[in-house]
Write a protein that holds these residues in place. Structure first.
Motif, PDB file in Angstrom:
ATOM      1  N   LEU A   1       5.912   4.193   2.518  1.00  0.00           N
ATOM      2  CA  LEU A   1       5.964   5.668   2.413  1.00  0.00           C
ATOM      3  C   LEU A   1       6.748   6.342   1.127  1.00  0.00           C
ATOM      4  CD1 LEU A   1       6.778   6.282   6.207  1.00  0.00           C
ATOM      5  CD2 LEU A   1       4.475   6.035   5.031  1.00  0.00           C
ATOM      6  N   GLY A   2       6.103   7.189   0.387  1.00  0.00           N
ATOM      7  CA  GLY A   2       6.821   7.950  -0.660  1.00  0.00           C
ATOM      8  C   GLY A   2       7.840   8.848   0.032  1.00  0.00           C
ATOM      9  N   ALA A   3       8.988   9.473  -0.926  1.00  0.00           N
ATOM     10  CA  ALA A   3       9.844  10.071  -0.288  1.00  0.00           C
ATOM     11  C   ALA A   3       8.965  11.586  -0.281  1.00  0.00           C
ATOM     12  CB  ALA A   3      10.818  10.441  -1.542  1.00  0.00           C
ATOM     13  N   GLY A   4       9.351  12.451   0.543  1.00  0.00           N
ATOM     14  CA  GLY A   4       9.082  13.815   1.015  1.00  0.00           C
ATOM     15  C   GLY A   4       8.458  14.078   2.356  1.00  0.00           C
ATOM     16  N   THR A   5       7.864  15.024   2.721  1.00  0.00           N
ATOM     17  CA  THR A   5       7.698  15.241   4.111  1.00  0.00           C
ATOM     18  C   THR A   5       6.059  15.100   4.295  1.00  0.00           C
ATOM     19  OG1 THR A   5       9.558  16.921   4.418  1.00  0.00           O
ATOM     20  CG2 THR A   5       7.764  17.065   6.063  1.00  0.00           C
ATOM     21  N   PHE A   6       5.861  14.159   5.384  1.00  0.00           N
ATOM     22  CA  PHE A   6       4.393  14.156   5.481  1.00  0.00           C
ATOM     23  C   PHE A   6       4.090  15.052   6.521  1.00  0.00           C
ATOM     24  CE2 PHE A   6       5.765  10.437   2.995  1.00  0.00           C
ATOM     25  CZ  PHE A   6       4.501   9.578   2.832  1.00  0.00           C
ATOM     26  N   GLU A   7       2.906  15.871   6.318  1.00  0.00           N
ATOM     27  CA  GLU A   7       2.719  17.152   7.548  1.00  0.00           C
ATOM     28  C   GLU A   7       1.332  16.379   8.103  1.00  0.00           C
ATOM     29  OE1 GLU A   7       4.611  19.454   8.001  1.00  0.00           O
ATOM     30  OE2 GLU A   7       5.721  19.922   6.261  1.00  0.00           O
ATOM     31  N   LEU A   8       1.733  16.374   9.420  1.00  0.00           N
ATOM     32  CA  LEU A   8       0.602  15.487  10.210  1.00  0.00           C
ATOM     33  C   LEU A   8       0.125  16.282  11.407  1.00  0.00           C
ATOM     34  CD1 LEU A   8       2.581  12.203  10.375  1.00  0.00           C
ATOM     35  CD2 LEU A   8       0.660  12.891   8.665  1.00  0.00           C
ATOM     36  N   THR A   9      -1.181  16.042  11.768  1.00  0.00           N
ATOM     37  CA  THR A   9      -1.593  16.912  12.739  1.00  0.00           C
ATOM     38  C   THR A   9      -2.066  16.134  13.768  1.00  0.00           C
ATOM     39  OG1 THR A   9      -3.717  16.855  11.572  1.00  0.00           O
ATOM     40  CG2 THR A   9      -2.373  18.840  11.212  1.00  0.00           C
TER      41      THR A   9
ATOM     42  N   ALA B   1      11.498   5.494   2.109  1.00  0.00           N
ATOM     43  CA  ALA B   1      12.652   5.823   1.130  1.00  0.00           C
ATOM     44  C   ALA B   1      13.986   6.005   1.852  1.00  0.00           C
ATOM     45  CB  ALA B   1      11.974   6.663  -0.034  1.00  0.00           C
ATOM     46  N   GLY B   2      13.975   6.191   2.833  1.00  0.00           N
ATOM     47  CA  GLY B   2      15.232   6.361   3.553  1.00  0.00           C
ATOM     48  C   GLY B   2      14.933   7.419   4.813  1.00  0.00           C
ATOM     49  N   MET B   3      15.902   7.337   5.808  1.00  0.00           N
ATOM     50  CA  MET B   3      15.429   8.138   7.066  1.00  0.00           C
ATOM     51  C   MET B   3      15.662   9.530   6.609  1.00  0.00           C
ATOM     52  SD  MET B   3      18.944   7.887   9.359  1.00  0.00           S
ATOM     53  CE  MET B   3      18.892   5.974   9.755  1.00  0.00           C
ATOM     54  N   ASP B   4      16.224  10.000   5.793  1.00  0.00           N
ATOM     55  CA  ASP B   4      16.255  11.764   5.315  1.00  0.00           C
ATOM     56  C   ASP B   4      15.623  11.848   3.989  1.00  0.00           C
ATOM     57  OD1 ASP B   4      18.072  12.132   7.425  1.00  0.00           O
ATOM     58  OD2 ASP B   4      19.832  11.380   6.211  1.00  0.00           O
ATOM     59  N   LYS B   5      14.618  10.714   3.649  1.00  0.00           N
ATOM     60  CA  LYS B   5      13.796  10.939   2.534  1.00  0.00           C
ATOM     61  C   LYS B   5      12.420  11.025   2.877  1.00  0.00           C
ATOM     62  CE  LYS B   5      17.335   9.112  -0.815  1.00  0.00           C
ATOM     63  NZ  LYS B   5      17.408   8.262  -1.921  1.00  0.00           N
ATOM     64  N   SER B   6      11.903   9.943   3.796  1.00  0.00           N
ATOM     65  CA  SER B   6      10.285   9.885   3.981  1.00  0.00           C
ATOM     66  C   SER B   6      10.139  10.511   5.509  1.00  0.00           C
ATOM     67  CB  SER B   6       9.837   8.485   3.801  1.00  0.00           C
ATOM     68  OG  SER B   6      10.017   8.074   2.411  1.00  0.00           O
ATOM     69  N   ILE B   7       9.674  11.556   5.750  1.00  0.00           N
ATOM     70  CA  ILE B   7       9.852  12.273   6.841  1.00  0.00           C
ATOM     71  C   ILE B   7       8.441  12.362   7.231  1.00  0.00           C
ATOM     72  CG2 ILE B   7      10.501  14.384   8.154  1.00  0.00           C
ATOM     73  CD1 ILE B   7      12.872  14.713   5.936  1.00  0.00           C
ATOM     74  N   LEU B   8       8.029  12.057   8.680  1.00  0.00           N
ATOM     75  CA  LEU B   8       6.740  12.133   8.926  1.00  0.00           C
ATOM     76  C   LEU B   8       7.029  13.344  10.082  1.00  0.00           C
ATOM     77  CD1 LEU B   8       5.544   8.443  10.029  1.00  0.00           C
ATOM     78  CD2 LEU B   8       5.436   9.781   7.743  1.00  0.00           C
TER      79      LEU B   8
ATOM     80  N   ILE C   1       1.080  -1.151  -0.012  1.00  0.00           N
ATOM     81  CA  ILE C   1      -0.101   0.012   0.091  1.00  0.00           C
ATOM     82  C   ILE C   1       1.014   1.422   0.141  1.00  0.00           C
ATOM     83  CG2 ILE C   1      -1.817   1.293   1.125  1.00  0.00           C
ATOM     84  CD1 ILE C   1      -2.687  -1.451   2.642  1.00  0.00           C
ATOM     85  N   THR C   2       0.942   1.992  -1.031  1.00  0.00           N
ATOM     86  CA  THR C   2       1.762   3.211  -1.345  1.00  0.00           C
ATOM     87  C   THR C   2       1.004   4.303  -0.842  1.00  0.00           C
ATOM     88  OG1 THR C   2       3.056   1.952  -2.963  1.00  0.00           O
ATOM     89  CG2 THR C   2       3.379   4.384  -2.816  1.00  0.00           C
ATOM     90  N   VAL C   3       1.668   5.098  -0.084  1.00  0.00           N
ATOM     91  CA  VAL C   3       1.122   6.562   0.546  1.00  0.00           C
ATOM     92  C   VAL C   3       2.214   7.344   0.279  1.00  0.00           C
ATOM     93  CG1 VAL C   3       0.176   7.872   2.474  1.00  0.00           C
ATOM     94  CG2 VAL C   3      -0.154   5.446   2.501  1.00  0.00           C
ATOM     95  N   GLU C   4       1.676   8.599  -0.297  1.00  0.00           N
ATOM     96  CA  GLU C   4       2.753   9.513  -1.164  1.00  0.00           C
ATOM     97  C   GLU C   4       2.444  10.831  -0.028  1.00  0.00           C
ATOM     98  OE1 GLU C   4       4.933   9.265  -2.986  1.00  0.00           O
ATOM     99  OE2 GLU C   4       4.448   7.538  -4.068  1.00  0.00           O
ATOM    100  N   ALA C   5       3.440  11.470   0.044  1.00  0.00           N
ATOM    101  CA  ALA C   5       3.360  12.906   0.709  1.00  0.00           C
ATOM    102  C   ALA C   5       2.551  13.808   0.109  1.00  0.00           C
ATOM    103  CB  ALA C   5       4.642  13.616   1.187  1.00  0.00           C
TER     104      ALA C   5
END
Length: 396
Positions: free
Chosen positions: A49-57, A72-79, A22-26
């Motif tokens: 998790l796709g690459a990018g920053t996921f802005e979560l509330t 995609a990596g600890m510096d690529k997929s950021i929650l 299940i792929t989820v993109e930012a």
């Protein structure tokens, strides 16, 4: 023929669905889409998790067994929880056989990632960070597995936790290896746990590097069998920024390894350098307690084959500066409060025994003496920790 068809249909319906990704993109609505993916995942699935920053509330949760959450990596997929409205953890896991890997959690209001009662859990190449630097308002724990069996935390980075960067509590069969803990109050803490290996980690810039504690009035007590080996424990001199009242708020800045009230702990083959209070501290638990089954003293602590650098040049406890002045301006590499039994040091370094005679006695009442205990004794090697093969296989 009809019976055969019915039997085949029943067999088909009873088989689990094929594992899926299940792929989820930012992007917009990341909170809803990612939480939905964690809810709808089935055993064997991968939430990618796709690459990018996921802005979560709000915090996220996972309670499905046998799920992998992979970025995609600890510096690529950021929650990113910088906009989190509640005070809970970033991600809470309450299911078994979970793999968390290759993503980051930033600026959660509470703990970064907490897993509770989650057996056979893997944290691999995870980054948990509070990006504003060390602050009492940061979340308490970065990576936080508790009340579980078979735990692997490896190749991860934690920075800025106001309690412990990597904390494993009330658990058993634990490996914490090849991680980096920077600018936390405690870099790595093993608390009230059985059978743990803490190896090949870099802990630097924390208040205390590696803590091995046992505390009273908890469901699991009697922590024992902890190996602290081949770690680089360097310059852990950050002022203690834990909120007042936390146990770690009493950890002196400049502590390399601290063993408190634990049993059968081995501190071997580490490099311990530039820790301002001391490289190794072995002490009793000094706060009041009412648990008749709790032993507050350290027992059977073995220290050997370590490399020691400069230490003791800025002791951060009551009476520490006066003690340092009495011993030539710095404390020795190892400080022991004199309580408990079975401290064995097989390194050619001096040990400062404070000579305390009762639990809770202030250091100002110490009757200190120096000892050199090279070759003072031997101990039985701890059995290696063996995790289920399925945990290692899940990383391939």
């Amino acid at each position: 023929m009809i019976r055969t068809l019915l039997a085949a249909t029943a067999l088909c319906c009873s088989m689990p669905a094929a594992a899926k990704t299940i792929t989820v993109e930012a992007g917009a609505d990341a909170q809803e889409r990612l939480q939905e993916a964690l809810i709808l995942a089935e055993p064997g699935d991968v939430v990618e998790l796709g690459a990018g920053t996921f802005e979560l509330t709000d915090g996220l949760s996972l309670d499905v067994d046998q799920v992998t959450v992979r970025g995609a990596g600890m510096d690529k997929s950021i929650l990113s929880f910088a906009g989190q409205l509640g005070a809970g953890e970033g991600l809470l896991v309450t299911s078994d056989d979970v793999v968390l890997r290759d993503f980051a959690v930033e600026d959660s209001k509470g703990d970064g990632i907490k897993s509770k009662g989650a057996d056979r859990i893997v944290y691999h190449a995870i980054r948990v960070e509070w990006t504003g630097g060390p602050k009492a308002s940061n979340g308490a724990y970065g990576i936080y597995p508790v009340e579980a069996s078979d735990i692997l935390v490896q190749d991860s980075v934690v920075r800025g936790a106001s309690d412990a960067g990597i904390y494993v509590g009330q658990s058993k069969n634990i490996i914490v290896r090849r991680n980096t803990a920077i600018e936390n109050v405690a870099g790595i803490e093993i608390e009230n746990s059985f059978d743990a290996e803490v190896t090949e980690n870099l802990v630097t810039g924390n208040t205390g590097g590696i803590l091995v504690f046992d505390l009273p009035n908890l469901p699991q007590m009697g922590g024992h069998n902890v190996l602290v080996a081949r770690n680089a424990i360097i310059a852990n001199n950050t002022d203690n920024f834990a909120p007042e009242g936390n146990i770690v708020a009493s950890v002196p800045a400049g502590t390399g390894v601290m063993v408190m009230a634990n049993r059968n702990v081995q501190v071997v083959e580490n490099a311990m350098i530039n820790n301002g209070t001391t490289n190794v501290m072995v002490v009793a638990y000094t706060q009041s307690f009412d648990d008749p089954n709790y032993d507050p003293t350290p027992r059977d602590v073995y220290v050997a084959d370590n490399v020691y650098g400069r230490a003791g040049f800025a002791p951060d406890f009551e009476g520490g500066k006066q003690l340092a002045a009495a011993f030539g301006g710095a404390l020795p590499a190892i400080v022991y409060d004199g309580l408990g039994k079975g401290l064995i040091v097989n390194d050619a370094v001096q040990v400062l025994n404070l000579g305390l005679t009762r639990v809770g006695q202030p250091p100002t009442e110490a009757k200190p003496s120096l000892h050199r205990q090279d070759g003072a004794g031997e101990t039985v090697a701890l059995s290696p920790i063996v995790l289920p093969a399925s945990m290692e296989a899940a990383l391939k």
